[in-house]
Every structure is written in C-alpha cells, then in structure tokens.
Design a protein around this motif. Structure first.
Motif, mmCIF file in Angstrom:
data_model
loop_
_atom_site.group_PDB
_atom_site.id
_atom_site.type_symbol
_atom_site.label_atom_id
_atom_site.label_comp_id
_atom_site.label_asym_id
_atom_site.label_seq_id
_atom_site.Cartn_x
_atom_site.Cartn_y
_atom_site.Cartn_z
ATOM 1 N N GLN A 82 -18.973 -7.085 -46.435
ATOM 2 C CA GLN A 82 -18.793 -7.140 -47.885
ATOM 3 C C GLN A 82 -17.332 -7.472 -48.178
ATOM 4 N N PRO A 83 -17.025 -8.137 -49.259
ATOM 5 C CA PRO A 83 -17.960 -8.506 -50.342
ATOM 6 C C PRO A 83 -18.708 -9.809 -50.106
ATOM 7 N N GLN A 102 -23.998 -13.685 -55.944
ATOM 8 C CA GLN A 102 -23.132 -14.650 -56.615
ATOM 9 C C GLN A 102 -23.450 -16.056 -56.105
ATOM 10 N N GLU A 115 -10.923 -10.970 -51.866
ATOM 11 C CA GLU A 115 -10.766 -10.738 -53.304
ATOM 12 C C GLU A 115 -11.970 -11.311 -54.033
ATOM 13 N N VAL A 116 -13.052 -10.576 -53.998
ATOM 14 C CA VAL A 116 -14.269 -10.948 -54.712
ATOM 15 C C VAL A 116 -14.721 -9.711 -55.452
ATOM 16 N N TYR A 117 -15.059 -9.871 -56.712
ATOM 17 C CA TYR A 117 -15.429 -8.705 -57.509
ATOM 18 C C TYR A 117 -16.745 -8.954 -58.228
ATOM 19 N N GLY A 118 -17.414 -7.882 -58.573
ATOM 20 C CA GLY A 118 -18.679 -8.012 -59.288
ATOM 21 C C GLY A 118 -19.607 -6.883 -58.905
ATOM 22 N N LEU A 131 -21.622 -5.219 -54.912
ATOM 23 C CA LEU A 131 -20.882 -5.651 -53.714
ATOM 24 C C LEU A 131 -20.477 -4.458 -52.846
ATOM 25 N N ASP A 132 -20.828 -3.251 -53.289
ATOM 26 C CA ASP A 132 -20.383 -2.049 -52.573
ATOM 27 C C ASP A 132 -21.526 -1.393 -51.797
#
Ligand SMILES: [Zn+2]
Length: 196
Positions: free
Chosen positions: A5-6, A14, A47-50, A53-54
């Motif tokens: 991850q992510p 995504q 650096e991927v967010y949303g 993703l955890d």
C-alpha cells in the motif's frame, strides 16, 4: 500477487493501471485473472492519498495483466503512475472487493489457499448477481410492456393466495409469464474464459 500500500489500493480504487517492476511480465500471467494482495507493510515513501488505502495483509481486488512494455525515459508513457526505466505491466480489468479477504502474502506471484480463493469467488459472484438483478430491474422499468406483464402475473398469484380464484391454469400461466419477463429483461452476462 502482493503489492504494498498505497499502490495496491491505487490499482483497485484509483486509476493506477500500470505495475512498475524490474523484470518483464511472465507470459503465463498475461491475460489470466490475478488477485491483488495488499502487503502487511506499506511503502512509507509513497505519496498517494484517498479512501480504502489503509487495508493491509488482505486480498483487496482482482485484476488482469494485459501486456507489458519498457518505460520511456521519464515513465510518462503510463501517466502519473509509471516509473522511468522499469518494465510497465499493463493492467486491464480491475475489480475492487467490497470486503477485503485477510491473507498472508509472499514475493512475486503466488497461489493463495483454497479458502481465500473461495471467499473471493463468493464475493464476486454475489456482486455479479446484484449487478444482474439491478440491470434486470432497470430494463423492466424501461419497458412498460414488461412491467405490465409482470404486474398482471403477480396480481393473478396474489388473488390466488387470497382465495379470490382457484384457476390453477391461470396460476401456471402467471408463473410462466414471470419467468419469461425476467428472462427477457436479464442481460446475457459476458462469457468468461475458464481459468486455472
Ligand atoms: Zn508505460
């Protein structure tokens, strides 16, 4: 296959449709469905967010690699997700699992235990059945003549249940009508190649 991850989430939730690897995609994994497994440990530099993703140590979706190519100098051949000077494995159809299935991972390609495969398969079948039912309902709503036939047949059954008539031929006809309407409104699912 296990992906940290992510990145695993970026694939299933995504727009990441490329997997950056230092070796070319093995031919036997081209075109065959695979499971996307999110590793227990994340890639802390990513650096991927949303959302979603955890999730760690679980199968999070399915995908199919359609081919691969060598990245160009800056990796932009595959948009923002491609790394430069690596092999780009191209991802086709991707399906996220609503309920990630916990599972231990391994390096490279590996075969998950049967109970994990069954849990994933079960979820995909349920999702497909829901989609099919929704498509069927939408089709009936779109075609008034189907809705009318369904409504009429259900009325015959309801009146029989309330002992307002005892015409069993009409009941048989109503059951046959309902089956016919549902069959007509159900889209034919695409035939899938057997795999394994
Ligand atoms: Zn590329």
């Amino acid at each position: 296959m296990t992906i940290r991850q992510p990145w695993a989430g970026a694939i299933v939730h995504q727009t990441k449709r490329v997997e950056n690897r230092s070796w070319p995609l093995p031919a036997k994994h081209t075109g065959t469905p695979i499971l996307i497994h999110a590793a227990a440990q994340p890639d802390k530099d990513a650096e991927v967010y949303g959302p979603h993703l955890d999730v760690y140590g679980a199968i999070v979706g399915t995908a199919t690699f359609t081919g691969h190519h060598l990245a160009d100098q800056d990796g932009t051949c595959c948009g923002p997700w491609g790394f430069p000077l690596t092999h780009h494995w191209e991802l086709g159809t991707v399906t996220a699992l609503a309920e990630p299935v916990p599972c231990k991972g391994a390096l490279s390609f590996w075969t998950p235990p049967d109970h994990v495969l069954l849990a994933v398969q079960h979820q995909l079948q349920e999702a497909a059945a829901r989609l099919l039912a929704a498509a069927r309902d939408a089709e009936i709503a779109r075609r008034p003549e189907l809705a009318q036939r369904l409504n009429h047949a259900q009325g015959v059954l309801a009146r029989y249940d309330r002992h307002e008539h005892d015409d069993e031929t009409a009941v048989d006809q109503a059951l046959a009508d309902i089956a016919a309407v549902l069959a007509e409104a159900t889209p034919t699912p695409p035939t899938r190649k057997a795999h394994g």
